[in-house]
Design a protein around this motif. Structure first.
Motif, mmCIF file in Angstrom:
data_model
loop_
_atom_site.group_PDB
_atom_site.id
_atom_site.type_symbol
_atom_site.label_atom_id
_atom_site.label_comp_id
_atom_site.label_asym_id
_atom_site.label_seq_id
_atom_site.Cartn_x
_atom_site.Cartn_y
_atom_site.Cartn_z
ATOM 1 N N TYR A 1 37.433 44.264 33.875
ATOM 2 C CA TYR A 1 38.609 44.242 34.745
ATOM 3 C C TYR A 1 39.791 44.136 33.789
ATOM 4 C CZ TYR A 1 34.971 42.807 38.108
ATOM 5 O OH TYR A 1 33.832 42.734 38.881
ATOM 6 N N VAL B 1 42.682 47.366 35.978
ATOM 7 C CA VAL B 1 43.073 46.706 37.227
ATOM 8 C C VAL B 1 44.545 46.286 37.139
ATOM 9 C CG1 VAL B 1 40.726 45.883 37.733
ATOM 10 C CG2 VAL B 1 42.276 44.442 36.385
ATOM 11 N N PRO B 2 45.193 46.092 38.295
ATOM 12 C CA PRO B 2 46.632 45.775 38.298
ATOM 13 C C PRO B 2 46.926 44.311 37.964
ATOM 14 C CG PRO B 2 45.836 46.030 40.541
ATOM 15 C CD PRO B 2 44.683 46.366 39.648
ATOM 16 N N VAL B 3 46.577 43.943 36.764
ATOM 17 C CA VAL B 3 46.831 42.607 36.226
ATOM 18 C C VAL B 3 47.693 42.830 34.997
ATOM 19 C CG1 VAL B 3 45.674 40.727 34.978
ATOM 20 C CG2 VAL B 3 44.704 41.577 37.132
ATOM 21 N N LEU B 4 48.571 41.884 34.658
ATOM 22 C CA LEU B 4 49.494 42.171 33.562
ATOM 23 C C LEU B 4 48.881 42.062 32.161
ATOM 24 C CD1 LEU B 4 52.902 40.848 34.915
ATOM 25 C CD2 LEU B 4 52.067 43.192 34.789
ATOM 26 N N SER C 1 39.354 40.572 32.220
ATOM 27 C CA SER C 1 38.203 39.825 32.726
ATOM 28 C C SER C 1 36.959 40.691 32.552
ATOM 29 C CB SER C 1 38.392 39.479 34.203
ATOM 30 O OG SER C 1 39.627 38.816 34.411
ATOM 31 N N TYR D 1 34.795 44.935 42.957
ATOM 32 C CA TYR D 1 36.254 44.884 42.852
ATOM 33 C C TYR D 1 36.742 44.954 44.294
ATOM 34 C CZ TYR D 1 35.100 46.448 38.058
ATOM 35 O OH TYR D 1 34.569 46.563 36.784
ATOM 36 N N PHE E 1 37.279 29.183 38.831
ATOM 37 C CA PHE E 1 36.689 29.772 37.629
ATOM 38 C C PHE E 1 37.795 30.509 36.866
ATOM 39 C CE2 PHE E 1 33.340 29.430 40.887
ATOM 40 C CZ PHE E 1 32.509 28.557 40.210
ATOM 41 N N PRO E 2 37.458 31.081 35.721
ATOM 42 C CA PRO E 2 38.515 31.750 34.954
ATOM 43 C C PRO E 2 39.250 32.832 35.752
ATOM 44 C CG PRO E 2 36.581 31.430 33.581
ATOM 45 C CD PRO E 2 36.178 31.024 34.972
ATOM 46 N N MET E 3 40.570 32.830 35.591
ATOM 47 C CA MET E 3 41.423 33.846 36.226
ATOM 48 C C MET E 3 42.397 34.372 35.164
ATOM 49 S SD MET E 3 42.474 32.404 39.984
ATOM 50 C CE MET E 3 43.382 30.942 39.445
ATOM 51 N N PRO E 4 42.803 35.630 35.278
ATOM 52 C CA PRO E 4 43.752 36.183 34.298
ATOM 53 C C PRO E 4 45.025 35.347 34.159
ATOM 54 C CG PRO E 4 42.868 37.939 35.667
ATOM 55 C CD PRO E 4 42.325 36.658 36.225
ATOM 56 N N ILE E 5 45.573 34.845 35.267
ATOM 57 C CA ILE E 5 46.835 34.102 35.128
ATOM 58 C C ILE E 5 46.638 32.807 34.342
ATOM 59 C CG2 ILE E 5 48.132 35.046 37.083
ATOM 60 C CD1 ILE E 5 47.300 32.617 38.761
ATOM 61 N N VAL F 1 40.191 41.545 43.963
ATOM 62 C CA VAL F 1 41.227 42.168 43.141
ATOM 63 C C VAL F 1 42.433 42.517 44.005
ATOM 64 C CG1 VAL F 1 39.578 43.102 41.455
ATOM 65 C CG2 VAL F 1 40.203 44.476 43.449
ATOM 66 N N PRO F 2 43.605 42.651 43.393
ATOM 67 C CA PRO F 2 44.832 42.906 44.163
ATOM 68 C C PRO F 2 44.988 44.359 44.614
ATOM 69 C CG PRO F 2 45.371 42.657 41.844
ATOM 70 C CD PRO F 2 43.894 42.391 41.969
ATOM 71 N N ALA G 1 47.936 38.726 43.805
ATOM 72 C CA ALA G 1 48.798 39.778 43.237
ATOM 73 C C ALA G 1 48.875 39.600 41.723
ATOM 74 C CB ALA G 1 50.195 39.709 43.842
ATOM 75 N N PHE G 2 48.713 40.683 40.980
ATOM 76 C CA PHE G 2 48.717 40.674 39.502
ATOM 77 C C PHE G 2 47.697 39.693 38.930
ATOM 78 C CE2 PHE G 2 53.191 41.792 40.690
ATOM 79 C CZ PHE G 2 53.131 43.125 40.320
ATOM 80 N N ASN G 3 46.683 39.386 39.706
ATOM 81 C CA ASN G 3 45.654 38.442 39.278
ATOM 82 C C ASN G 3 44.346 38.876 39.940
ATOM 83 O OD1 ASN G 3 44.749 36.030 37.950
ATOM 84 N ND2 ASN G 3 44.927 34.882 39.872
ATOM 85 N N LEU G 4 43.275 38.171 39.680
ATOM 86 C CA LEU G 4 42.014 38.389 40.389
ATOM 87 C C LEU G 4 41.196 37.127 40.226
ATOM 88 C CD1 LEU G 4 39.909 38.992 37.830
ATOM 89 C CD2 LEU G 4 40.891 41.259 37.988
ATOM 90 N N PHE G 5 40.176 36.971 41.060
ATOM 91 C CA PHE G 5 39.314 35.795 40.915
ATOM 92 C C PHE G 5 37.957 36.047 41.568
ATOM 93 C CE2 PHE G 5 42.552 34.980 44.248
ATOM 94 C CZ PHE G 5 41.763 34.883 45.383
ATOM 95 N N PRO G 6 36.921 35.343 41.071
ATOM 96 C CA PRO G 6 35.614 35.482 41.686
ATOM 97 C C PRO G 6 35.699 35.182 43.181
ATOM 98 C CG PRO G 6 35.389 34.357 39.590
ATOM 99 C CD PRO G 6 36.872 34.468 39.870
#
Lengths: 347, 347
Positions: free
Chosen positions: A156, A237-240, A244, B156, A281-285, B237-238, B193-198
């Motif tokens: 991701y 994916v639309p993450v900055l 992941s 996703y 759990f771990p998140m991009p932010i 996912v966003p 938004a601009f993030n994701l998580f399990p």
């Protein structure tokens, strides 16, 4: 007697270049001199460093004379054009591009995995691909205990993997879509905001894209074995700026999730992030701006007696690129693999 | 003599309910009557259907008397409260919630996979989970030819999986973040938004979340075998309304990518989307509003002699929920499993 080094950054204006500067400052790298090199286009610009403004110089044949360590982060073609010239001038090049990674004469280093390979360099050391680095940091501590046989990965990947312009483009796309307008697509071939797509690097005859083959080939090289079979699906994916990865591991013998967790809790560069009660759990932010690879959802694979599943997030620009390069530079210093700038050695 | 049926929708105001209405209209389902049921809260509202406005009625003990087919899409607790009452009143219930899916007396149907199971119903037929439906449509045609042994899936999943409010929340979050403000989190526990998580459904003792276990258990039930071992990592996912899935399949014998592709090109409910030159494969924005599950990147798994990798996107609200339910209703009609409204049979 403290040692100090003359460092150059080739491609200082990019997302990774900016992060390299920040890390040299925040980690207090022993600098005797810092030279910022870029294309003609960036000449005239300055970048702040430790309260000063450093002018960007156009890279040319004479740029490398007084550089001990060159951090190259301006892309593959720039590295191919200049790396050997820098080596000839006496620099050790830590190259962030894919130009030399699979060259058998070039060590490919993740300091938490194969630091000893650095000593074998012939002038160039390659920094691996971001997705590869993040996965390697998270799974090598397990591989050291029980050999990994096979990896099935799905990624991701954030916009930052395509650079600073791509990050801005995703935000501009989101703005446009929210306003009911057509999203701009200059960096990416398709809209990424509120969308996603398989990684748009060239595909090989087997249908794998370059990004996926980097995960395969680079991981095998870094781990020093062809015996790990690897498949990956890489997706933007639309993450900055943090990537992941969902990673399925197969071992030759059972590996309990608890044992894996305890190993990862003590592993260098890893932070286990698991709150099972809160489903956190771990998140991009949360990975953004952090040095560690965040690992969680470590669990026994219910489909395979010797399988483990885990989930990770890591800052693509930081540990996925700039931090790993700086750690390689620190390794060169620590192991005396690169000589300090003699004239500038302080007492 | 054409048959016509009295249909009820329980939960007509939600994202899936809206789509059910749209599909009954666009597919010209043979309706004798259409009743829209919801909680007291929605009473007074109307929903448009074929140029008319249909008033929403509060669901009560007497709601089901004149209903032949009840489409329930108001969540698990509502289904548990009303489904058996509807059956007692003579309706066949097609339930979109998870309430009865794993009940051995309740058929769990994907019409492209196990249409014959519908005949065994005892009043309730369950519509599978969205991620399960999309995967089942894409992989069953392959399983029919050579048995699948193991599946490693990574998903996703779009905001629509948590309903219409969640879709609005992701957009509101994106607006807030772009304006430098704190994103609202009412539906989701964390910013999406601009993030994701399990996937934030409850976790079992093995560390798998409910969404993942739905993919495991429901797929085995739909395919009628416990011999497919399945593991999954489900991730939100966003994206607004189509889910994507990276699917690794292991067979007992080699399965060439070309053979798989030819099979999938002819498979019901599947559209192969692969432009290898343009690096164009299924994307959520292309799957949105479409009936088919888009499948692409069909390739030999380079890590397993009998492995295949594929990538899919499907509209979570449509084939992942409403369309599959309508197709089950159409199946009941086609196979005469439900009786038409006798008094209303036209000649």
């Amino acid at each position: 007697m403290s040692k100090a080094y003359r460092v150059g950054i080739l491609g200082a204006t990019g997302a990774v270049g900016n992060e390299l500067l920040e890390l040299l400052e925040s980690r207090n790298f022993p600098l005797a001199d810092l030279k910022l090199l870029a294309s003609e286009r960036s000449v005239g610009k300055n970048l702040p460093f430790k309260g000063e403004n450093i002018a960007i110089e156009a890279v040319n044949e004479n740029s490398f004379k007084n550089i001990d360590i060159l951090l190259a982060s301006a892309g593959s073609s720039t590295s191919k054009a200049w790396a050997h010239k820098a080596v000839d001038a006496g620099a050790v090049v830590i190259d962030n591009s894919s130009a030399f990674r699979m060259n058998p004469e070039v060590p490919l280093i993740v300091p938490e995995v194969n630091p000893d390979a650095a000593a074998n360099h012939k002038g160039i050391i390659a920094n691996p691909n971001c997705t590869t680095i993040l996965m390697a940091v998270a799974i090598y501590p397990l591989h050291k205990i029980k050999k990994i046989q096979r990896i099935v990965a799905a990624t991701y990947q954030s916009a930052s993997g395509a650079g600073a312009k791509a990050m801005a483009e995703v935000q501009a796309q989101a703005s446009a879509i929210l306003a009911g307008k057509k999203p701009p697509t200059e960096v990416f071939p398709y809209p990424l905001a509120f969308n996603l797509f398989p990684h748009n690097t060239p595909l090989n005859d087997m249908g794998y894209c370059e990004e996926e083959m980097k995960m395969v080939n680079e991981t095998q090289k870094i781990f020093g074995t062809q015996n790990i079979r690897i498949t990956a699906t890489c997706v933007r994916v639309p993450v900055l700026r943090a990537h992941s990865e969902a990673i399925n591991l197969e071992f030759a013998e059972p590996f309990s999730a608890n044992e894996a967790r305890e190993i990862l809790k003590k592993a260098p560069g890893v932070k286990v992030v698991e709150d099972w009660q809160a489903n956190y759990f771990p998140m991009p932010i949360d990975a953004t701006g952090r040095d560690e690879v965040l690992v969680g959802r470590i669990r026994q694979d219910i489909s395979h007696a010797c399988g483990l599943e885990l989930w990770l997030c890591g800052d693509q620009i930081r540990k996925g690129a700039a931090l790993n390069a700086i750690q390689i530079a620190e390794l060169l210093v620590e192991k005396n693999i690169v000589k300090p700038a003699n004239a500038l050695v302080s007492r």
